[in-house]
Design an enzyme around this catalytic site. Structure first.
Site, PDB file in Angstrom:
ATOM      1  N   GLU A 163       0.790  -1.242   0.000  1.00 19.54           N
ATOM      2  CA  GLU A 163       0.000   0.000   0.000  1.00 19.54           C
ATOM      3  C   GLU A 163       0.823   1.293   0.000  1.00 19.54           C
ATOM      4  O   GLU A 163       0.623   2.165   0.844  1.00 19.54           O
ATOM      5  CB  GLU A 163      -0.954  -0.012   1.200  1.00 19.54           C
ATOM      6  CG  GLU A 163      -1.888  -1.216   1.191  1.00 19.54           C
ATOM      7  CD  GLU A 163      -2.820  -1.283   2.390  1.00 19.54           C
ATOM      8  OE1 GLU A 163      -2.682  -0.463   3.316  1.00 19.54           O
ATOM      9  OE2 GLU A 163      -3.707  -2.165   2.384  1.00 19.54           O
ATOM     10  N   GLU A 269      -5.711 -11.357  -1.061  1.00 22.50           N
ATOM     11  CA  GLU A 269      -6.554 -11.205   0.138  1.00 22.50           C
ATOM     12  C   GLU A 269      -8.041 -11.209  -0.242  1.00 22.50           C
ATOM     13  O   GLU A 269      -8.820 -10.369   0.192  1.00 22.50           O
ATOM     14  CB  GLU A 269      -6.216  -9.885   0.858  1.00 22.50           C
ATOM     15  CG  GLU A 269      -4.759  -9.752   1.248  1.00 22.50           C
ATOM     16  CD  GLU A 269      -4.425  -8.442   1.966  1.00 22.50           C
ATOM     17  OE1 GLU A 269      -5.341  -7.772   2.471  1.00 22.50           O
ATOM     18  OE2 GLU A 269      -3.232  -8.099   2.011  1.00 22.50           O
TER      19      GLU A 269
END
Ligand code: GLA
Length: 385
Positions: A163, A269
């Site tokens: 991220e 994920e």
């Protein structure tokens, strides 16, 4: 989609063997079990494991995981706060259990995650009450990465950075503010030095967003042009049922775009949120505590519509959504190395508490008791179960 049920054979495992290592899977048993068997030859099928499952030796859940999956990621055990809670004090206990479990069951183990702005203690960025220099932070980064990767040499796949980009821009994290945009490059260099043959991944959410996608492609190609190789891109894939967002076209286009540039794609994920979007309440008190004036009973019911179970209709919609997502993954299987769901049982999901705390969600493939849901069967290509 092909019907994959005929590929599934049940495997008897004694739960006690999961940690003792006295009765391990042979390759053949592994290859004939659960979701991982159904997608054998296409991609590895993984799940994430929580600390309390590992610590409490939750044998029922571990048995299910060993039966269904051939790849694992730790939800939290390998994050900075888990591994180095204090400067130079490493805590390997839970991560060791995680890695042992993977090895005993012949699974691909993913190290998640070396450099992220969350779940990292504040000490990392501070000395004598002051923000540290770029030089010292790079030293701390290198030490952490080399210590962790050295201990877990057998873990050959790492989420190196998580991220770094938000929208089309750099996220102004402490990493970015202190080191500058080079922090991503340095993290990959340190990881490459620590284990030259490991598969190194850049991981992020919302990559189907064109701006974000372009920014990540730009970042990675800069790294590659400067001789720092990134092997793969992790698409977190926290998807929704509402408005079927992101669309399967967007998902497929994203996989193709990264593959065309030579990156392995990892679905890292995956989950499918069945609840209405609730971003306007992000980081507020749990739904049940929100003051009656801030949120009406009607609004609360709208936001948390299934506290007592998922209605049949929605369960079917979820199954259809999973089927269409896995149709894309199957079509793109040459480009995808692994698909990992973010948890096994619904009860384990972070989606009960994000973006608003205290709801009841059903985003995964097994119910709270470990029974396969309709969505599980639709992933196998059996839409009408
Ligand atoms: C991000 C991280 C994961 C996890 C989820 C929320 O996606 O990469 O490790 O923390 O948030 O559970």
């Amino acid at each position: 989609m092909i019907n994959r049920r005929n590929l599934i054979k049940s495997t008897t495992i004694t739960a006690a063997a999961l940690f003792s290592g006295c009765r391990r899977f042979t390759n053949q048993q592994r290859a004939l079990s659960g979701l991982s068997a159904a997608f054998e030859g296409q991609f590895r099928f993984g799940t994430s494991i929580k600390n309390n499952t590992l610590q409490g030796n939750d044998t029922n859940l571990l048995t299910l995981i060993a039966k269904e999956f051939n790849a694992i990621t730790a939800n939290n055990a390998m994050k900075w706060e888990g591994l180095q809670p204090k400067l130079n004090e490493f805590n390997w206990q839970i991560a060791d259990k995680f890695v042992d479990f993977g090895q005993q069951n012949n699974m691909q183990i993913t190290g998640h995650v070396l450099v992220w702005h969350k779940q990292i203690p504040n000490y990392v960025f501070i000395k004598d009450d002051k923000i540290i220099s770029k030089k010292l932070l790079l030293q701390r980064m290198e030490q952490h990465i080399s210590n962790v990767m050295e201990r877990y040499k057998k873990v050959t796949e790492w989420d190196v950075v998580n991220e770094a980009i938000v929208g089309g821009k750099w996220l102004e994290s402490k990493w970015y503010k202190i080191i500058g945009p080079d922090y991503v490059k340095r993290a990959f260099q340190f990881a490459r030095n620590a284990n030259p043959s490991a598969t190194l991944i850049y991981n992020d959410y919302g990559i189907t967003n064109p701006k974000k996608q372009q920014a990540i492609l730009g970042l990675l190609s800069k790294l590659n042009n400067s001789g720092v190789r990134v092997d793969g891109v992790g698409m977190q894939s926290h998807f929704s049922l509402e408005k079927n967002f992101p669309s399967t076209d967007m998902i497929e286009q994203t996989i193709e775009t990264f593959a065309r540039q030579g990156y392995q794609v990892f679905i890292t994920e995956l989950d499918v949120d069945v609840l209405p979007r609730a971003w306007k309440y992000v980081r507020q008190p749990p739904l049940q505590q929100l003051h009656i004036n801030e949120i009406s009973i009607r609004e609360a019911k709208y936001l948390d519509p299934y506290p007592n179970g998922l209605p049949e209709k929605v369960s079917k919609e979820l199954a259809d959504r999973y089927a269409s997502i896995f149709n894309v993954f199957s079509r793109q299987s040459d480009n995808i190395s692994r698909v990992t769901v973010w948890g096994t049982l619904d009860t384990e999901s972070w989606k009960h508490d994000w973006p608003i705390l205290g709801r009841t969600n059903y985003p995964l493939l097994f119910d709270n008791k470990g029974n396969p849901k309709q969505a599980y069967f639709s992933v196998l290509g059996e839409g009408n179960n």
